[in-house]
Design a protein around this motif. Structure first.
Motif, short mmCIF file in Angstrom:
data_model
loop_
_atom_site.label_atom_id
_atom_site.label_comp_id
_atom_site.label_asym_id
_atom_site.label_seq_id
_atom_site.Cartn_x
_atom_site.Cartn_y
_atom_site.Cartn_z
N ALA A 1 1.15 -0.96 -0.08
CA ALA A 1 -0.59 0.44 -0.18
C ALA A 1 0.98 1.46 -0.14
CB ALA A 1 -0.96 0.15 1.50
N LYS A 2 1.95 0.88 1.00
CA LYS A 2 2.78 2.91 0.80
C LYS A 2 3.33 2.94 -0.52
CE LYS A 2 3.45 2.23 5.62
NZ LYS A 2 5.32 2.30 6.92
N VAL A 3 4.32 1.80 -1.44
CA VAL A 3 4.08 2.06 -2.46
C VAL A 3 3.48 2.35 -3.28
CG1 VAL A 3 6.16 0.70 -4.72
CG2 VAL A 3 5.99 0.05 -2.48
N TYR A 4 1.84 1.82 -3.36
CA TYR A 4 1.16 2.36 -4.23
C TYR A 4 0.07 3.82 -3.99
CZ TYR A 4 0.30 -2.35 -6.66
OH TYR A 4 0.34 -3.25 -7.21
N TYR A 5 1.17 3.85 -3.02
CA TYR A 5 0.31 5.17 -2.64
C TYR A 5 1.55 6.41 -2.78
CZ TYR A 5 -0.16 9.56 0.43
OH TYR A 5 -0.31 10.98 1.15
N LYS A 6 2.81 5.87 -2.78
CA LYS A 6 3.70 6.67 -3.26
C LYS A 6 3.80 7.31 -4.75
CE LYS A 6 8.59 8.19 -3.40
NZ LYS A 6 8.81 9.30 -2.27
N ILE A 7 3.35 6.10 -5.20
CA ILE A 7 3.15 6.27 -7.43
C ILE A 7 1.90 7.43 -7.60
CG2 ILE A 7 2.54 5.28 -9.64
CD1 ILE A 7 3.60 2.65 -8.28
N ALA A 8 0.78 6.87 -6.89
CA ALA A 8 -0.37 7.97 -6.61
C ALA A 8 -0.16 9.49 -6.51
CB ALA A 8 -1.76 7.34 -5.25
N THR A 9 0.74 9.74 -5.52
CA THR A 9 1.43 11.65 -4.39
C THR A 9 2.20 11.86 -6.40
OG1 THR A 9 3.04 10.17 -3.88
CG2 THR A 9 1.61 10.70 -2.58
N MET A 10 3.14 10.86 -7.05
CA MET A 10 3.68 11.03 -7.99
C MET A 10 3.36 11.60 -9.48
SD MET A 10 6.15 7.81 -8.46
CE MET A 10 6.92 9.33 -10.39
N PHE A 11 1.81 11.39 -9.23
CA PHE A 11 0.69 11.52 -10.97
C PHE A 11 -0.11 12.27 -9.58
CE2 PHE A 11 1.30 7.11 -12.30
CZ PHE A 11 1.97 7.70 -13.69
N GLY A 12 -0.27 12.79 -8.54
CA GLY A 12 -0.69 14.20 -8.17
C GLY A 12 -1.53 15.18 -9.27
N LYS A 13 -0.98 15.60 -9.40
CA LYS A 13 -0.97 16.78 -10.58
C LYS A 13 -0.93 16.70 -12.22
CE LYS A 13 1.52 20.22 -7.03
NZ LYS A 13 2.72 20.67 -6.83
N SER A 14 -0.11 15.85 -12.40
CA SER A 14 -0.27 15.84 -14.06
C SER A 14 -1.42 14.99 -13.97
CB SER A 14 0.97 14.34 -14.25
OG SER A 14 1.06 13.62 -13.46
N ASN A 15 -1.63 14.34 -12.99
CA ASN A 15 -3.26 12.74 -13.72
C ASN A 15 -3.56 12.82 -12.90
OD1 ASN A 15 -3.92 11.13 -14.72
ND2 ASN A 15 -3.27 9.80 -16.10
#
Length: 456
Positions: A332-346
């Motif tokens: 879950a922590k890794v998926y959340y990390k990816i989610a934050t990477m997409f936060g502004k762009s997608n």
């Protein structure tokens, strides 16, 4: 000869009847002791505790289980400081007797002895630390108290800062890592149990009274562990700034470059302290992945790639890491990390990965908070009227409330955020003027959800 034999028989009979009488007295005393203890008449119970300990210490483990509560009551109600110290010391003797007469009782008595001294300010800090250290090393499974874990760490750091024990900075980091790993292990057990209950709630299954008690207890303990981790971080923060960590690890790298555990802990600490932009972090992460490619090492390489501005490579490593992890919390922590990477762009992709985190760990409240933030940032993009645009905040509040419901560590923050979202949503006057009470408002933008307007 016959007289001698007769005498021996008589002695044996006397001994037999004496033992029988003693056993009967012990049984009577134990029954009364248990009765008084259960009814919380501790002063009466105390009258039977000492004879039971002296005359029949192995008759029943209730002597020690109830005896603990009896002596704790005596400590709380001691008439003088001297009397209190005497009861504190006697309780520690009781713990020792329990372990002697009932080995492998799994009651964590060495830990209890240390905290008994600490809580009542009896004995020296060294005595307390030595007891906690012994408990941590020899009875780790029963070292589950959040307060004790923090006390153990705090006393060790104090010894380092006093400079009297020859403790080096690396040992402080090692102790921090050991205790943090223990905290995370305890948290995992609690949150895994909580996830089962949350899934039942999500499926509209009613929890039993016992399950509700377990849920409340686990939520409370998770909150305590979260507080301890925060306190430990505060304690060590001045010892682990980047300007101290980087030269410290740089100096040790050549010596430790084949030590997988050292590499793992060094990389994780540099990442946590946001020192991961330094080339040393990449160097350590690559060496770790070379020696022992795992989900953890793939994650660290993802961090290094992200810091280097190579987003596609970072996503490749992060996805690889998430797939390799079998532990729901880590996944879950890794998926959340990816989610934050997409936060502004997608934002749609960000939500998708936040939901993946929730699939892996239903109690991962940060994902609900992130979705709420994504929706709030899209308020002006969604809705055909000012009312509908502001109605998005009701949806945001719902997600913040979900975070508060599933994650005890986020409860206070999530509740505050939910209140803020509700304050930004249409007021009762707006609902009345627009005549929207009870109607559904759909958000046909990327959000693709709807909300029911509160009825007046």
């Amino acid at each position: 000869m016959k007289t001698k034999s007769t005498l021996l028989v008589m002695v044996a009979l006397v001994g037999f009847f004496t033992n029988a009488q003693n056993q009967e007295k012990c049984s009577e005393d134990l029954q009364l002791f248990a009765q008084y203890s259960k009814s919380k008449e501790f002063n009466e119970a105390y009258k039977y505790l000492q004879p039971l300990r002296s005359n029949c210490p192995k008759i029943n483990k209730a002597i020690y289980l109830y005896g603990e509560y009896v002596l704790l009551n005596k400590i709380d109600n001691a008439a003088t400081p001297e009397e209190k110290v005497a009861f504190v010391n006697d309780l520690n003797v009781l713990y020792t007797e329990h372990d002697l007469n009932y080995p492998d009782n799994n009651k964590g008595n060495t830990l209890k002895k240390g905290m008994n001294l600490f809580d009542n300010n009896v004995g020296s800090k060294d005595e307390v630390y030595n007891l906690l250290d012994t408990a941590f090393k020899t009875d780790n499974a029963n070292f589950t108290s959040a307060k004790a874990l923090y006390t153990y760490f705090e006393l060790f750091v104090n010894q380092y800062e006093n400079g009297t024990k020859g403790i080096e900075l690396q040992q402080v980091f090692d102790k921090y890592d050991e205790i943090t790993e223990k905290l995370e292990l305890e948290e995992k057990g609690l949150s895994d149990d909580l996830d089962i209950l949350l899934n039942k709630i999500e499926n509209n299954e009613e929890l039993s009274d016992k399950e509700n008690r377990i849920k409340e207890k686990n939520e409370y303990n998770l909150e305590q562990f979260s507080t301890v981790k925060g306190s430990m971080d505060s304690k060590i923060v001045m010892l682990s700034t980047c300007d101290k960590l980087i030269p410290f690890y740089q100096k040790s790298f050549e010596e430790k470059k084949t030590d997988v555990l050292w590499l793992k802990r060094a990389a994780e600490r540099l990442e946590i302290k946001e020192c991961d932009s330094d080339p040393l972090f990449t160097k350590i992460s690559e060496q770790l992945h070379r020696l022992n490619p795992t989900a953890e090492s793939a994650y660290l390489l993802g961090v290094a790639a992200q810091r280097a501005g190579n987003t596609s490579k970072a996503l490749e490593y992060f996805n690889q890491s998430a797939e390799l992890f079998t532990d729901g919390t880590k996944k879950a922590k890794v998926y959340y990390k990816i989610a934050t990477m997409f936060g502004k762009s997608n934002k749609s992709q960000a939500r998708s990965y936040a939901k993946k985190a929730l699939s892996a760990k239903p109690s991962f409240g940060q994902s609900y908070m992130l979705i709420a933030q994504l929706y709030a940032s899209s308020a002006n993009e969604c809705g055909s009227s000012p009312f509908d645009k502001r109605a998005v905040y009701w949806l945001c509040a719902q997600y913040a409330n979900k975070a508060a419901a599933v994650d005890p560590a986020l409860k206070a923050t999530a509740n505050r955020q939910a209140a803020s979202y509700n304050a930004s949503a249409p007021s009762k006057t707006d609902i009345f003027n627009e005549n929207k009470g009870g109607q559904r408002v759909s958000f046909n933008c990327w959000i693709g959800e709807s909300i029911t307007v509160p009825s007046l």
